[in-house]
Design a protein around this motif. Structure first.
Motif, PDB file in Angstrom:
ATOM      1  N   LYS A 101     -26.513  57.723 126.301  1.00 45.37           N
ATOM      2  CA  LYS A 101     -24.954  56.614 126.441  1.00 45.37           C
ATOM      3  C   LYS A 101     -24.621  55.189 126.157  1.00 45.37           C
ATOM      4  O   LYS A 101     -23.986  54.789 125.730  1.00 45.37           O
ATOM      5  N   VAL A 102     -25.730  54.748 126.678  1.00 42.51           N
ATOM      6  CA  VAL A 102     -25.524  53.453 126.057  1.00 42.51           C
ATOM      7  C   VAL A 102     -25.601  53.214 125.055  1.00 42.51           C
ATOM      8  O   VAL A 102     -24.755  52.100 124.290  1.00 42.51           O
ATOM      9  N   ALA A 103     -26.262  53.293 124.380  1.00 39.98           N
ATOM     10  CA  ALA A 103     -27.540  53.431 122.953  1.00 39.98           C
ATOM     11  C   ALA A 103     -25.818  53.670 122.250  1.00 39.98           C
ATOM     12  O   ALA A 103     -25.311  52.967 120.934  1.00 39.98           O
ATOM     13  N   ASP A 104     -25.286  55.088 122.593  1.00 39.06           N
ATOM     14  CA  ASP A 104     -23.607  54.943 121.693  1.00 39.06           C
ATOM     15  C   ASP A 104     -22.738  54.185 122.425  1.00 39.06           C
ATOM     16  O   ASP A 104     -21.769  54.047 121.066  1.00 39.06           O
ATOM     17  N   ALA A 105     -22.939  53.554 123.598  1.00 35.58           N
ATOM     18  CA  ALA A 105     -21.452  52.770 123.639  1.00 35.58           C
ATOM     19  C   ALA A 105     -21.974  51.031 122.646  1.00 35.58           C
ATOM     20  O   ALA A 105     -20.483  50.662 122.066  1.00 35.58           O
ATOM     21  N   ILE A 106     -22.985  51.261 122.584  1.00 34.99           N
ATOM     22  CA  ILE A 106     -23.373  49.685 121.749  1.00 34.99           C
ATOM     23  C   ILE A 106     -23.215  49.652 120.319  1.00 34.99           C
ATOM     24  O   ILE A 106     -23.260  49.054 119.543  1.00 34.99           O
ATOM     25  N   ALA A 107     -23.851  51.260 119.884  1.00 37.34           N
ATOM     26  CA  ALA A 107     -23.167  51.971 118.310  1.00 37.34           C
ATOM     27  C   ALA A 107     -21.772  51.521 118.075  1.00 37.34           C
ATOM     28  O   ALA A 107     -21.344  51.598 116.764  1.00 37.34           O
ATOM     29  N   ALA A 108     -21.116  52.472 118.863  1.00 37.01           N
ATOM     30  CA  ALA A 108     -19.608  51.722 118.469  1.00 37.01           C
ATOM     31  C   ALA A 108     -18.695  50.316 118.686  1.00 37.01           C
ATOM     32  O   ALA A 108     -18.074  50.695 117.211  1.00 37.01           O
ATOM     33  N   GLN A 109     -19.705  49.622 119.531  1.00 32.99           N
ATOM     34  CA  GLN A 109     -19.560  48.095 119.660  1.00 32.99           C
ATOM     35  C   GLN A 109     -19.632  47.689 117.875  1.00 32.99           C
ATOM     36  O   GLN A 109     -18.963  47.252 117.753  1.00 32.99           O
ATOM     37  N   THR A 110     -20.630  47.923 117.341  1.00 33.48           N
ATOM     38  CA  THR A 110     -21.256  47.795 116.422  1.00 33.48           C
ATOM     39  C   THR A 110     -20.860  48.190 114.884  1.00 33.48           C
ATOM     40  O   THR A 110     -21.738  47.068 113.690  1.00 33.48           O
ATOM     41  N   GLY A 111     -20.810  48.604 115.794  1.00 34.69           N
ATOM     42  CA  GLY A 111     -20.875  49.567 113.931  1.00 34.69           C
ATOM     43  C   GLY A 111     -22.103  50.477 113.285  1.00 34.69           C
ATOM     44  O   GLY A 111     -22.040  51.010 112.006  1.00 34.69           O
ATOM     45  N   VAL A 112     -22.997  50.605 113.947  1.00 37.74           N
ATOM     46  CA  VAL A 112     -24.096  51.184 113.615  1.00 37.74           C
ATOM     47  C   VAL A 112     -24.233  52.919 113.829  1.00 37.74           C
ATOM     48  O   VAL A 112     -23.595  53.243 114.700  1.00 37.74           O
ATOM     49  N   THR A 113     -25.247  52.745 113.026  1.00 35.91           N
ATOM     50  CA  THR A 113     -25.415  54.984 114.053  1.00 35.91           C
ATOM     51  C   THR A 113     -26.461  54.630 114.767  1.00 35.91           C
ATOM     52  O   THR A 113     -27.170  54.631 115.354  1.00 35.91           O
ATOM     53  N   THR A 114     -26.866  55.670 115.405  1.00 33.53           N
ATOM     54  CA  THR A 114     -27.494  56.475 116.517  1.00 33.53           C
ATOM     55  C   THR A 114     -27.774  57.885 116.202  1.00 33.53           C
ATOM     56  O   THR A 114     -28.459  58.656 117.282  1.00 33.53           O
ATOM     57  N   GLU A 115     -28.029  58.329 115.186  1.00 33.52           N
ATOM     58  CA  GLU A 115     -27.793  59.608 114.085  1.00 33.52           C
ATOM     59  C   GLU A 115     -29.443  60.041 114.830  1.00 33.52           C
ATOM     60  O   GLU A 115     -29.950  61.072 114.234  1.00 33.52           O
ATOM     61  N   TYR A 116     -29.972  59.043 114.135  1.00 27.62           N
ATOM     62  CA  TYR A 116     -31.505  59.400 113.615  1.00 27.62           C
ATOM     63  C   TYR A 116     -32.552  59.130 115.743  1.00 27.62           C
ATOM     64  O   TYR A 116     -32.786  57.265 116.077  1.00 27.62           O
ATOM     65  N   LYS A 117     -33.047  60.041 116.322  1.00 26.58           N
ATOM     66  CA  LYS A 117     -33.016  59.617 117.660  1.00 26.58           C
ATOM     67  C   LYS A 117     -35.078  59.912 117.171  1.00 26.58           C
ATOM     68  O   LYS A 117     -35.313  60.250 116.210  1.00 26.58           O
ATOM     69  N   LEU A 118     -36.080  59.409 118.198  1.00 25.41           N
ATOM     70  CA  LEU A 118     -37.663  59.177 118.309  1.00 25.41           C
ATOM     71  C   LEU A 118     -37.515  59.909 119.602  1.00 25.41           C
ATOM     72  O   LEU A 118     -37.181  60.741 120.525  1.00 25.41           O
ATOM     73  N   TYR A 119     -39.575  59.720 119.244  1.00 23.74           N
ATOM     74  CA  TYR A 119     -39.854  60.654 120.672  1.00 23.74           C
ATOM     75  C   TYR A 119     -40.535  59.478 121.170  1.00 23.74           C
ATOM     76  O   TYR A 119     -41.690  59.374 120.617  1.00 23.74           O
ATOM     77  N   GLY A 120     -40.769  58.337 122.423  1.00 27.63           N
ATOM     78  CA  GLY A 120     -41.152  57.324 122.529  1.00 27.63           C
ATOM     79  C   GLY A 120     -41.780  57.762 123.815  1.00 27.63           C
ATOM     80  O   GLY A 120     -43.627  58.027 123.285  1.00 27.63           O
ATOM     81  N   ASP A 121     -42.210  58.415 124.740  1.00 28.55           N
ATOM     82  CA  ASP A 121     -43.006  58.674 125.651  1.00 28.55           C
ATOM     83  C   ASP A 121     -43.688  59.655 126.294  1.00 28.55           C
ATOM     84  O   ASP A 121     -44.600  60.329 126.896  1.00 28.55           O
ATOM     85  N   THR A 122     -42.743  61.277 125.582  1.00 25.42           N
ATOM     86  CA  THR A 122     -43.336  62.686 125.489  1.00 25.42           C
ATOM     87  C   THR A 122     -43.110  63.364 124.004  1.00 25.42           C
ATOM     88  O   THR A 122     -42.136  62.676 123.394  1.00 25.42           O
ATOM     89  N   LEU A 123     -43.760  64.420 123.721  1.00 25.32           N
ATOM     90  CA  LEU A 123     -43.539  64.699 122.055  1.00 25.32           C
ATOM     91  C   LEU A 123     -42.281  65.854 122.882  1.00 25.32           C
ATOM     92  O   LEU A 123     -41.312  65.958 123.780  1.00 25.32           O
TER      93      LEU A 123
END
Length: 348
Positions: A292-314
């Motif tokens: 949610k927060v990443a999406d809000a910042i993306a909407a503000q800055t005009g970037v995408t959140t389309e690509y997800k990562l696996y950080g702490d877990t498989l």
């Protein structure tokens, strides 16, 4: 009552106690509010609670001739499974998409540790709860903190009494994963000399896969212009990956190596300005965290959140990231696509 119920249902004790307390309060308040039949209302509530408790009861599992091993995280569970093969019974505590930073151990975790001969932990405070699990189980299992033995260790957070001395996300560098696999092989061989040759063969085969993974990711990242390799994630979990493959970590929604931290409004405002100033193409949300927060910042800055990562877990089954190798391939491909506006991915 909450503790007993947590054992019967294998739920986290803290949240179970809170739920029981709330249920008791509701029953008493409801009973008092009734003009007639308060005893009946309370009795019905008690019977319902007993039925729920009875439903949580079950039989314990049988024994095994395999070496009983506990692995705290999904990555370690995969490593141990690759090296141990059919000679090892792995009790993996964390499930895919479970955040290790705020995990509350279950009674089954204590039960699993009680019969274990080896416990493999990440270390560096990522899974610090495992020490209490082993202590509560009364087990004399050897606890192997794999993070302590990896060769390439990055500095962690320096502020706060509970800050980690090193970044705990060491597995995102395949060279560190190789070191962990070697230590797993040695620990299993010492605990089970009869299958030493098996562990050596399995480890050698898996190490070859890790070296190939490292080469493939390096080749893919090398094809992305250095000026475009700018990474913004949910939290600071990819320092090792970035260090290994020449990626510039611009910032994170949670500017910390633990998801238990919280970003201030000032932090988020500064991150938005940095994203615009650096010409960042994408923010990469993590699969195990809310976007949610990443999406809000993306909407503000005009970037995408389309690509997800696996950080702490498989990832979960059939996600393509349910193994360590698959996870890192998925991360590399997502980053390459995010860095280049979808023009370039990775092929493995």
């Amino acid at each position: 009552m909450g503790l007993w119920l947590s054992v019967k249902t294998d739920a986290p004790p803290g949240s179970t106690i809170a739920c029981v307390a709330g249920a008791v309060f509701a029953l008493v308040a409801g009973g008092r509010a009734l003009v007639r039949g308060p005893r009946f209302a309370l009795a019905a509530g008690a019977l319902g609670a007993l039925a729920l408790l009875a439903a949580g009861c079950g039989a314990a599992g049988g024994g095994s001739e395999k070496v009983d091993v506990v692995a705290t995280t999904t990555q370690l569970g995969d490593f141990v499974g690759e090296v141990g093969g059919e000679a090892v019974e792995v009790d993996q505590i964390l499930e895919p998409n479970t955040d290790p930073h705020d995990y509350e151990p279950r009674p089954s975790d204590v039960e699993g540790a009680a019969s274990a001969e080896l416990v493999f932990a990440n270390g560096e405070e990522l899974d610090g709860w495992i020490d209490e699990v082993v202590a509560d189980s009364g087990s004399d299992a050897r606890v192997v903190e794999l993070g302590a033995g990896v060769p390439d260790r990055l500095a962690g957070e320096s502020s706060g009494e509970e800050a980690s001395r090193f970044d705990p996300h060491w597995w995102h560098d395949p060279r560190d994963a190789e070191a962990a696999v070697r230590e797993i092989e040695q620990a299993l061989a010492a605990a089970d000399p009869e299958h030493r040759a098996l562990y050596q063969r399995n480890a050698a085969a898996y190490l070859a896969k890790l070296r190939a993974l490292d080469r493939d990711i390096a080749r893919c990242m090398g094809a992305v212009p250095a000026a475009k390799r700018k990474l913004v994630t949910d939290h600071n979990a990819f320092g090792y990956f970035a260090h290994r493959y020449g990626i510039d970590v611009v910032g994170a929604v949670i500017p910390s190596q633990t998801t238990q931290a919280q970003a201030s409004a000032q932090d988020l405002s500064e991150l938005a300005r940095t994203i615009e100033a650096e010409g960042v193409e994408a923010i990469f949300p993590e699969s195990s965290l809310s976007a949610k927060v990443a999406d809000a910042i993306a909407a503000q800055t005009g970037v995408t959140t389309e690509y997800k990562l696996y950080g702490d877990t498989l990832g979960p089954d059939r996600s393509g990231a349910e193994t360590y190798v698959g996870m890192e391939e998925a991360n590399a491909d997502a980053m390459a696509r995010g860095f280049t506006g979808g023009e370039r991915g990775c092929r493995f």
